[in-house]
Design a protein around this motif. Structure first.
Motif, PDB file in Angstrom:
ATOM      1  N   MET A   8       0.592  -7.225   1.609  1.00  0.00           N
ATOM      2  CA  MET A   8       1.029  -5.860   1.337  1.00  0.00           C
ATOM      3  C   MET A   8       2.466  -5.911   0.852  1.00  0.00           C
ATOM      4  SD  MET A   8      -0.463  -3.722   4.490  1.00  0.00           S
ATOM      5  CE  MET A   8       0.099  -2.122   3.969  1.00  0.00           C
ATOM      6  N   ALA A   9       2.738  -5.087  -0.132  1.00  0.00           N
ATOM      7  CA  ALA A   9       4.120  -5.033  -0.613  1.00  0.00           C
ATOM      8  C   ALA A   9       4.980  -4.489   0.519  1.00  0.00           C
ATOM      9  CB  ALA A   9       4.204  -4.127  -1.823  1.00  0.00           C
ATOM     10  N   PRO A  10       6.203  -4.963   0.670  1.00  0.00           N
ATOM     11  CA  PRO A  10       7.056  -4.466   1.756  1.00  0.00           C
ATOM     12  C   PRO A  10       7.275  -2.977   1.623  1.00  0.00           C
ATOM     13  CG  PRO A  10       8.188  -6.155   0.404  1.00  0.00           C
ATOM     14  CD  PRO A  10       6.826  -6.004  -0.142  1.00  0.00           C
ATOM     15  N   GLY A  11       7.125  -2.276   2.750  1.00  0.00           N
ATOM     16  CA  GLY A  11       7.338  -0.834   2.741  1.00  0.00           C
ATOM     17  C   GLY A  11       6.157  -0.029   2.273  1.00  0.00           C
ATOM     18  N   GLY A  66       4.119 -13.529  10.178  1.00  0.00           N
ATOM     19  CA  GLY A  66       4.912 -12.307  10.286  1.00  0.00           C
ATOM     20  C   GLY A  66       4.688 -11.330   9.150  1.00  0.00           C
ATOM     21  N   GLU A  67       4.024 -11.761   8.077  1.00  0.00           N
ATOM     22  CA  GLU A  67       3.816 -10.853   6.943  1.00  0.00           C
ATOM     23  C   GLU A  67       2.683  -9.881   7.226  1.00  0.00           C
ATOM     24  OE1 GLU A  67       4.749 -12.399   2.741  1.00  0.00           O
ATOM     25  OE2 GLU A  67       3.860 -14.088   3.802  1.00  0.00           O
ATOM     26  N   ARG A  68       2.821  -8.696   6.675  1.00  0.00           N
ATOM     27  CA  ARG A  68       1.756  -7.697   6.850  1.00  0.00           C
ATOM     28  C   ARG A  68       0.714  -7.891   5.755  1.00  0.00           C
ATOM     29  NH1 ARG A  68       2.091  -3.536  10.035  1.00  0.00           N
ATOM     30  NH2 ARG A  68       1.265  -1.917   8.669  1.00  0.00           N
ATOM     31  N   VAL A  69      -0.512  -7.866   6.158  1.00  0.00           N
ATOM     32  CA  VAL A  69      -1.584  -8.108   5.189  1.00  0.00           C
ATOM     33  C   VAL A  69      -2.740  -7.152   5.426  1.00  0.00           C
ATOM     34  CG1 VAL A  69      -1.094 -10.571   4.880  1.00  0.00           C
ATOM     35  CG2 VAL A  69      -2.637  -9.833   6.690  1.00  0.00           C
ATOM     36  N   VAL A  70      -3.568  -7.019   4.406  1.00  0.00           N
ATOM     37  CA  VAL A  70      -4.829  -6.287   4.553  1.00  0.00           C
ATOM     38  C   VAL A  70      -5.941  -7.319   4.504  1.00  0.00           C
ATOM     39  CG1 VAL A  70      -6.276  -4.436   3.669  1.00  0.00           C
ATOM     40  CG2 VAL A  70      -3.810  -4.431   3.230  1.00  0.00           C
ATOM     41  N   ALA A  71      -6.864  -7.206   5.431  1.00  0.00           N
ATOM     42  CA  ALA A  71      -8.030  -8.087   5.412  1.00  0.00           C
ATOM     43  C   ALA A  71      -9.231  -7.252   5.005  1.00  0.00           C
ATOM     44  CB  ALA A  71      -8.249  -8.702   6.788  1.00  0.00           C
ATOM     45  N   ARG A  72      -9.875  -7.654   3.909  1.00  0.00           N
ATOM     46  CA  ARG A  72     -11.021  -6.866   3.419  1.00  0.00           C
ATOM     47  C   ARG A  72     -12.284  -7.696   3.439  1.00  0.00           C
ATOM     48  NH1 ARG A  72      -8.975  -2.490   0.991  1.00  0.00           N
ATOM     49  NH2 ARG A  72      -6.869  -2.681   0.112  1.00  0.00           N
TER      50      ARG A  72
END
Lengths: 386, 307
Positions: A295-298, A351-357
């Motif tokens: 995910m892009a930051p923010g 630590g990075e935010r991600v989307v799992a699809r």
């Protein structure tokens, strides 16, 4: 004896040790000539079942049949079973040859006969050179092969293996499990193998029986256990799956839309059933069918159907894939197996935010608790009455 | 055996196939470690033995001991028919007591290890076996007298039950009484080492033997007995040396009718005939040592304890 059928049937067996019930009204049929793994955590009763088949324990109630005949009360010899013990149980004061020949000695065979037969078996397991050594002079893997030869010398119709690989190091374990499978195919007798290692069970067995607390959670082919676990317990224990939970929002065309705890929404196929709105539902999604997107930051979590948002918690390189564990704030751990090529093409970090699809068609329905149905007349009446 | 580093010895005895490199702390450290025990043994065992050996060659008269080097004490000992009879009697007791304590000890240990379920119960019963040891040897032995005596409890019970009409005479002050007392005193010395050996037998070995078609007795003969050999050997050493070295039990329980080698030796000491007593002691030590050596020959205790 070797021609007789090695079908093992456990019929409604209960086994209590004092206050504790180790096995609860358990029934299981293992076809002749198949390789069956009893899989479960320690204390689930799998070893007790094996020991009851072997005749080292008596069931409190129920019946054990081998080849269609009850073997309750029969001595070990008449059951046509042989057991390989976890610690191998080789006689430390006897040579390898005498260990292998022991059962024939008990049957009154002459020294020449039994040594000839024992040598033949030792040759089969490639240990003929070590015939005159004591077991303690052999390595773990060699001891294991001696134990195998000793168990096979009576031509049993059923071989019972109690955690046979647990005392070996990783390398030998992988080699020996292939060896066991090969021997089983070659002899065509029934193998019943107790293990707590999921991959071991899936690797060797025709049938995997997943157990918990003295009963069977699922008995199916190794492939089915892995791909279509019956319930959340099996899915979690066998691994390779993420368990999805939530309450039903709507049902359309055999697919239920389910709202999870953290705002995520999933589609779970329900077949012909019609779960009621608001009732809980469980599904599973394979770890290797999940796509991870950074995910892009923010960026606002704009999560659609069949996706979750989380933070990368751990990364483990497994060689051909990378195990990515996500922290979803309030639900259980969520794991994705990302192909090595895909993973190393990107730059995912902890630590990075991600989307799992994932795709809805990869989700399987789990049977946990009764599914409260809506339109089905009988079920609905019962449910509302309760 | 030459100087042996304990670690290296244990390693060699276990006979592992893959040798590993072991760092030795050095020979000097090993010597320092055994030094206290060596000193104690030299001072309180080696030296007195040398004195006894020297005195055994001395001459003596009614009033004094004359330093000399004569073989008369030994010649008299071997010429005397009494010596032979005493040794025969002591060996007979040793053999009978050994057999009885072995049968009892093996069975008690077997029961405790393989039949009693639960460690707590096992330890409890084991401690129960040691209860007689809370009183002294002498009291335990003497308490047999009112039990086995002519008008003792046992005879009264037999007569009261109508099994015998007269008191049995052989019960007390007889070889029978001596053996009863020995067995009572020494069985535990057989139980403990055998128990120790058996407790270390992997239970799955018994199941493996049963799996292979061994009946109850075959399991014992093929697995339990051979794997208890260390304990049997140690227990046998205890029992045989205790019986051979005894004088008190024989004298008390036989009512003075039987004597042992040691009691004859004591008589000589009491009469201040030290040189013949010393010669007798030297012969005794040699014979008992040979018996122990024979037992160790059959069972390599060191090897089995290490393995």
């Amino acid at each position: 004896m070797s021609q007789a059928s090695g079908e093992v049937a456990v019929v409604g067996v209960t086994k209590r040790f004092g206050e504790t019930t180790a096995v609860k009204d358990l029934s299981l049929t293992i076809p002749h000539g198949s390789y069956c793994c009893l899989l479960g955590p320690s204390g689930c009763g799998k070893t007790t079942i094996l020991r009851m088949i072997a005749g080292h324990e008596k069931p409190t109630s129920g019946d054990i049949r081998i080849g269609g005949q009850s073997v309750l009360g029969l001595p070990q010899v008449q059951r046509g079973t042989a057991m390989m013990f976890q610690s191998y149980a080789l006689f430390p004061h006897r040579s390898v040859l005498d260990n292998v020949a022991f059962a024939l000695k008990m049957r009154g065979a002459s020294t020449a006969d039994r040594h000839a037969k024992a040598r033949e078996l030792l040759t089969k397991v490639q240990l003929e050179k070590f015939a005159d050594r004591l077991p303690t002079q052999l390595s773990g893997g060699q001891q294991q092969r001696v134990a195998l030869a000793r168990a096979l010398i009576t031509n049993p119709r059923v071989l019972l293996l109690d955690e046979p690989l647990s005392a070996l190091d990783e390398y030998l374990r992988l080699r020996m499990r292939g060896e066991l499978r090969r021997v089983q195919k070659e002899l065509g007798i029934t193998f019943v193998h107790v293990t707590h290692t999921q991959l071991e069970a899936i690797a060797v067995a025709d049938t995997v029986v997943v157990m918990a607390h003295g009963h069977i959670e699922q008995a199916a082919s190794a492939r089915d256990i892995f791909v279509t676990p019956r319930n959340a317990y099996v899915a979690r224990f066998v691994g390779g799956q993420n368990v999805l939970t939530g309450s039903v929002e709507s049902v359309m065309n055999g697919v239920a839309a389910v709202a999870g705890k953290n705002g995520a929404r999933y589609a779970i196929p329900v077949g012909g059933r019609h779960p009621r709105r608001g009732s809980p539902l469980w599904g599973s999604i394979r770890r290797d069918r999940i796509v991870i997107e950074k995910m892009a930051p923010g960026a606002k979590p704009t999560v659609g159907l069949n996706a979750v948002v989380g933070e990368v918690h751990t990364l483990e390189n497994q060689g051909s894939y990378v195990k990515v564990t996500l922290d979803l704030a309030d639900s259980e751990e969520f794991v994705a197996h990302v192909l090595d090529e895909t993973f190393f093409a990107g730059s995912l970090d902890i630590g990075e935010r991600v989307v799992a699809r994932w795709s809805a068609s990869d989700v399987k329905l789990l049977e946990d608790g009764p599914i409260a149905e809506e339109a089905a007349p009988a079920g609905a009446a019962m449910a509302t009455a309760g | 055996m030459a100087i042996v580093n304990p670690a290296a010895d244990a390693f060699a005895a276990s006979g592992r196939a893959e040798p590993e490199v072991v760092e030795y702390p050095g020979e000097r450290a090993s010597w320092l470690q055994v030094a206290p025990l060596v000193l104690v043994l030299l001072l309180f065992f080696g030296l007195p033995m040398l004195v006894v050996l020297a005195v055994s060659f001395f001459d003596f008269s009614r009033t004094e001991i004359i330093p000399a080097f004569i073989l008369d004490n030994y010649i008299d000992l071997f010429r005397s028919e009494v010596t032979l009879r005493l040794y025969a009697s002591s060996l007979k007791f040793a053999l009978i007591v050994w057999v009885v304590t072995l049968v009892l000890g093996f069975n008690i240990a077997y029961f405790l290890v393989f039949h009693v379920r639960g460690l707590l119960f096992q330890i409890g019963l084991f401690l129960l076996c040691t209860v007689p040891f809370l009183t002294s040897n002498i009291i335990r032995m003497i308490s047999w007298i009112p039990f086995l005596g002519r008008n003792g409890i046992f005879n009264q019970a037999l007569q009261g039950a109508g099994i015998t009409s007269q008191p049995l005479e052989f019960l007390l002050f007889s070889d029978f009484a001596v053996i009863v007392a020995y067995v009572h005193l020494f069985t535990l010395f057989m139980v403990v080492p055998i128990f120790n050996s058996m407790a270390r037998i992997d239970k799955s070995l018994l199941e493996a033997a049963r799996d292979a078609g061994a009946g109850r007795f075959r399991v014992v003969a093929e697995v339990v007995w051979p794997l208890s050999r260390t304990g049997i050997a140690l227990g046998s050493i205890f029992v045989v040396t205790l019986v051979m070295g005894d004088s008190f039990v024989v004298r008390t329980m036989s009512g003075g009718q039987s004597a042992s080698v040691v009691s004859a030796l004591q008589n000589e000491v009491a009469a201040l005939q030290y040189p013949p007593a010393a010669a007798s002691a030297v012969i005794m030590v040699i014979i008992v040592t040979l018996m122990v050596a024979a037992i160790l020959r059959i069972v390599d205790v060191r090897r089995e304890l290490a393995g």
